[in-house]
Design a protein around this motif. Sequence first.
Motif: not given
Length: 492
Positions: A281-307
């Motif tokens: 996450m930190e390396k990507w932020e230094s390259i892209s200037g973007h803080r990745l939005l991490e989220r959590y999901g599962m095939t059975e539920i689609g997405m459940g939690l997200s920053n």
Amino acid sequence: MITLLEKAKQYTNNVAIISNEKQYFYRDLINQSDSYAKLLLNGDKDLAEARVAFMIQPGFDYVKVQWAIWKAGGVVVPLCLTHPFPSLQYYIEDTQASIIIVNAIFAPLFVDYCKENRIRLIIVEEENTIIETAVPSIDLSRAAMILYTSGTTNKPKGVVTTHATIEAQIISLVEAWHWSSSDRTICVLPLHHVHGIINVVGCSLWSGAICEFLPSFSEAALFNEFSKGAINVFMAVPTIYFKLIAFFEKLPVSEQEKIKTAMQSFRLMVSGSAALPVTVMEKWESISGHRLLERYGMTEIGMGLSNPYLGERKPGYVGLPLPGVQVMLADEQYQAAAIDEPGEILIKGDTVFTKYWNNPKATEEAFTQNGWFKTGDIAVIENDYYRIMGRNSVDIIKSGGYKISALEIEEVLRTHEWINDCAVVGIPDEEWGELIVAALVSSNPMLDTVQINQWLRTQMAAYKTPKKYIILNELPRNAMGKVVKGDIKKLI
Ligand code: MCA
Ligand code: AMP
């Protein structure tokens, strides 16, 4: 009426898809999926939830066929492009697919099989005669899709979602991540999983945005597309960000600067399907200037939690419940866990799947008596944000975003004449998330694991095969005779 397909009529003159260097408008998608639906109906009124399996490269034809199956009243069963035939055969036979649609390059795999089993085989590149028929009206409560997911049983289970479920999954993400018709995304993910089909393709087409496709993941091709400056939304698994960083670091500075500048115009970059290492996450932020939005999901539920899209995106956390999703942490009795204590993530809401295909027992076991879906993932809430701590099973491995059953690999390994016993484990790895390693007990003192791996690849997808092998005289077992996988991990 399938809302996703109806909404497309608002955007007829917008570009919907870019693939193979061609652009296709929403009107192309509407018209061509209409005719293809008639081809599938072949004079019938409704496919009546017949399962239609398809093996089509990512791009316009993939989406056209997917929409056509839905319009004709069928259930889509997307097949993985890299699975060997025995795996494909399992999905076809498990779903009792009556139609198979493939690209010409995959046809030789299916021709004889389809003849023998009286399955209708359609080759996308061939001209077909269409019988004019009215397409049926489809109720949202009807089954729409079956995606396969590995679990704590050795064979993958088919996860059935309805049109209403898919719609709820898409609406939740479109709202949370602010999708709009001015977005343009690029899909490099496989299209037999939720991440690719729903989060990237489903959300972009629902919003009237542009979805560009690469035939498969390639760091050079992806950065080349980024450099053109038109893409503004990107979603991938942590392994892809890891690979992009490694590739970027080897580029000449002038190239790096060009890519960095182009990435400034992105509005959103998302990571999910596996834990995102904070270093990535930190390396990507230094390259892209973007803080990745991490989220959590599962095939059975689609997405459940997200920053949050607008609020703080916390490294190491998967955020907060998404719109329309109820989340609860539970103790081992499936009662609410005490505040600040870890618990299993339980999920409820319209985004949750209907059932495992042809498996009422597994379906019943997957839900609590109060209708909560048991994810098997353990989390804790810290300052309102969920942090994933692990899973309640050592037999599920996540490698490069793919969920892999250790039991499935062990089952196949045990059929080999040289293998007396085996145990498969996942070992933490920065690139893959977990690395698949097999411990083997063999009667053959000359056991050649390269040969074992080659043979395994004829039985299952290469990405499921162990990256390392260790040979043991016997597997560590507890007093009950059960293999102690923790001890094997320590040995490795
Ligand atoms: C490829 N290889 C792998 C994997 N992928 N090994 C372990 N794990 C993997 N995931 C191996 C191949 O077997 C091959 O080995 C070598 O890597 C190069 O293969 P290639 O296909 O060229 O690899 P790649 O294109 O670099 O693939 C890496 C990848 C891919 C792009 C990260 O694994 C991928 O697309 N992963 C995403 C999966 C995904 O979408 N999961 C979402 C499901 P050899 O050289 O030895 O032959 S989860 C989901 O949908 C839920 C709802 C969620 O939360 O999102
Ligand atoms: P699948 O069954 O392939 O849909 O994989 C779902 C599983 O991926 C979940 O049960 C989690 O174990 C894992 N997963 C998805 N997103 C994340 C994440 N952001 N962090 C950790 N694990 C994740």
